[in-house]
Scaffold this motif. Structure first.
Motif, PDB file in Angstrom:
ATOM      1  N   ILE A  47      -4.106  -3.564  -6.976  1.00 47.93           N
ATOM      2  CA  ILE A  47      -4.501  -4.388  -5.822  1.00 47.93           C
ATOM      3  C   ILE A  47      -3.984  -5.814  -5.985  1.00 47.93           C
ATOM      4  O   ILE A  47      -3.501  -6.421  -5.029  1.00 47.93           O
ATOM      5  N   VAL A  48      -4.029  -6.335  -7.213  1.00 43.87           N
ATOM      6  CA  VAL A  48      -3.576  -7.721  -7.418  1.00 43.87           C
ATOM      7  C   VAL A  48      -2.093  -7.871  -7.040  1.00 43.87           C
ATOM      8  O   VAL A  48      -1.683  -8.892  -6.476  1.00 43.87           O
ATOM      9  N   LEU A  95      -8.014 -11.407  -9.909  1.00 43.46           N
ATOM     10  CA  LEU A  95      -7.200 -12.221 -10.820  1.00 43.46           C
ATOM     11  C   LEU A  95      -6.083 -11.365 -11.407  1.00 43.46           C
ATOM     12  O   LEU A  95      -6.124 -10.130 -11.362  1.00 43.46           O
ATOM     13  N   ALA A  96      -5.099 -12.027 -11.995  1.00 39.47           N
ATOM     14  CA  ALA A  96      -3.905 -11.341 -12.507  1.00 39.47           C
ATOM     15  C   ALA A  96      -4.245 -10.281 -13.557  1.00 39.47           C
ATOM     16  O   ALA A  96      -3.547  -9.270 -13.689  1.00 39.47           O
ATOM     17  N   SER A  97      -5.332 -10.490 -14.293  1.00 39.77           N
ATOM     18  CA  SER A  97      -5.688  -9.564 -15.380  1.00 39.77           C
ATOM     19  C   SER A  97      -6.379  -8.298 -14.872  1.00 39.77           C
ATOM     20  O   SER A  97      -6.649  -7.375 -15.638  1.00 39.77           O
ATOM     21  N   ASP A  98      -6.672  -8.234 -13.571  1.00 40.52           N
ATOM     22  CA  ASP A  98      -7.430  -7.108 -13.021  1.00 40.52           C
ATOM     23  C   ASP A  98      -6.553  -5.859 -12.913  1.00 40.52           C
ATOM     24  O   ASP A  98      -5.408  -5.931 -12.479  1.00 40.52           O
ATOM     25  N   GLU A  99      -7.125  -4.713 -13.296  1.00 43.70           N
ATOM     26  CA  GLU A  99      -6.329  -3.473 -13.352  1.00 43.70           C
ATOM     27  C   GLU A  99      -6.661  -2.487 -12.227  1.00 43.70           C
ATOM     28  O   GLU A  99      -6.166  -1.365 -12.234  1.00 43.70           O
TER      29      GLU A  99
END
Length: 395
Positions: A47-48, A95-99
């Motif tokens: 999604i990110v 956020l960028a770290s979201d999987e």
């Protein structure tokens, strides 16, 4: 006030062709960004990455406009791209770290905005990640949002009141056995103002009161409609999911933490007025600093809200210019083929949908002979909406 200032003051609405052009330029970027984001919504995609694709496109396209003008013109993202899935109502822009990844069958709400010189165009659209016709309750909830949006488009016109729209959209949702989600506001848009003072409530209830207002010519509105197969009372489950904020320009406070001061200075410099995503800030520092900023009302959060698991939520938002010759919806996207379980039988809703969106003023051009009892003042020019499945092509 000098004559220059008066002229500036006067020309900041739709009476200025330049202002109309800027709204329409922002809208063109928004419509293309939405198309790009819809195409990117595929099973297995993070999604990110989809959100970033939307934001990058808006930054790049708006950045190419008004490059060679003497006076610097602000332009860019007016609302960060959000991709909220299934029972998540809104504002999910991780956020960028979201999987988190999209899956086959997900019902996806996409929400984004662009501005050129502070003139804002926003859009939201609902799309199911599947081939073929969307049916069942997913189709009902999308048709409810779309039909309510079509009715709102016809009622947001000079002389009508905000309450007329609130009552009508609830009636439409009920026809599809859905609810309008509480707490969603449709705002008037002004230059650099995404949440103007004139608002339309989605649901009238004793807790939420807004001033009665009448729509006027040359105004611009973001009409925002969210429908649910659940109870329409969304909840905040986890504050950590909130990533979108807007600086509260009228508030000040001396922040104690160094991280907060650093982040707030970065926000003030890069995002002084429009909503932004915490993705654009350094993640570790942002987490620390944003909390203190929010606690002291320096930032207004846009929380990620949820209905109950298993509920479907749909979102349609469009920008409309109330031009002298009628309403001009400048942001939209065609829906998938829908096969809802309900259809519109209510004569009042059918009458709203049969209204046109364009008006011809009295005395303009040749008059057609009207039938007896017709009002000669205005003739409608929009196609009436097909009420069979609630899926009109929005163009």
């Amino acid at each position: 006030m000098s004559s220059d200032e008066e002229r500036e003051e006067k020309e900041l609405d739709l009476t200025s062709p330049e202002v109309v052009t800027k709204y329409k330029s922002a809208a063109e970027i928004v419509n293309k960004a939405l198309q790009l984001v819809v195409s990117a919504c595929k099973p297995g995609t993070k999604i990110v990455d989809v959100c970033e694709k939307g934001d990058s496109y808006i930054r790049e396209q708006s950045g190419n406009m008004y490059k060679n003008v003497k006076k610097k013109i602000e332009r860019g993202v007016a609302f960060p791209t959000c991709v909220s899935v299934n029972n998540t109502v809104c504002h999910f822009s991780p956020l960028a770290s979201d999987e988190v990844v999209l899956q086959e069958g997900d019902l996806v709400k996409i929400d984004l905005g662009c501005h050129i010189d502070g003139f804002i165009a926003v859009v939201a659209h609902t799309h199911v990640i599947q081939e073929g016709t969307v049916s069942g309750r997913a189709a009902d909830v999308i048709a409810a949002a779309n039909t309510a949006a079509e009715v709102a488009l016809r009622l947001v016109r000079p002389g009508k009141k905000n309450k007329d729209v609130t009552d009508a959209i609830q009636k439409v949702a009920a026809a599809y056995d859905c609810k309008i989600v509480e707490g969603v506001l449709s705002h008037q848009l002004k230059q650099f103002v995404i949440d103007g003072n004139k608002v339309v409530l989605s649901v009238s209830n004793p807790e939420t009161r807004v001033d009665d207002a009448e729509f006027e010519e040359n105004e611009v509105y973001a009409i925002d409609i969210v429908t649910s197969t659940g109870d329409g009372k969304p909840r905040l489950l986890d504050e950590k999911q909130t990533t979108i904020y807007k600086r509260a320009v009228d508030k000040s406070y001396h922040l104690k933490m160094k991280a907060s001061r650093f982040i707030f200075s970065e926000i003030s410099q890069n995002f002084p007025i429009m909503p932004f995503t915490a993705r654009a800030l350094e993640e570790k520092r942002a987490r620390l600093g944003l909390v203190e900023c929010v606690n002291h009302d320096l930032l207004q959060p846009y929380p990620v809200l949820h209905e109950k698991p298993g509920d479907y939520v749909a979102h349609i938002k469009f920008t409309v210019l109330l031009m002298p010759n009628g309403s001009d919806r400048i942001t939209s996207h065609a829906l998938q083929e829908l096969q809802p379980t309900k259809s519109i039988d209510d004569p009042e809703i059918k009458a709203w949908l049969a209204l046109g969106t364009k008006t011809k003023k009295k005395g303009g051009g040749k008059k057609k002979k009207g039938k007896k009892g017709d009002k000669p003042v205005e003739s409608t020019e929009a196609e009436p909406m097909d009420t069979t499945n609630g899926a009109t092509t929005q163009e």
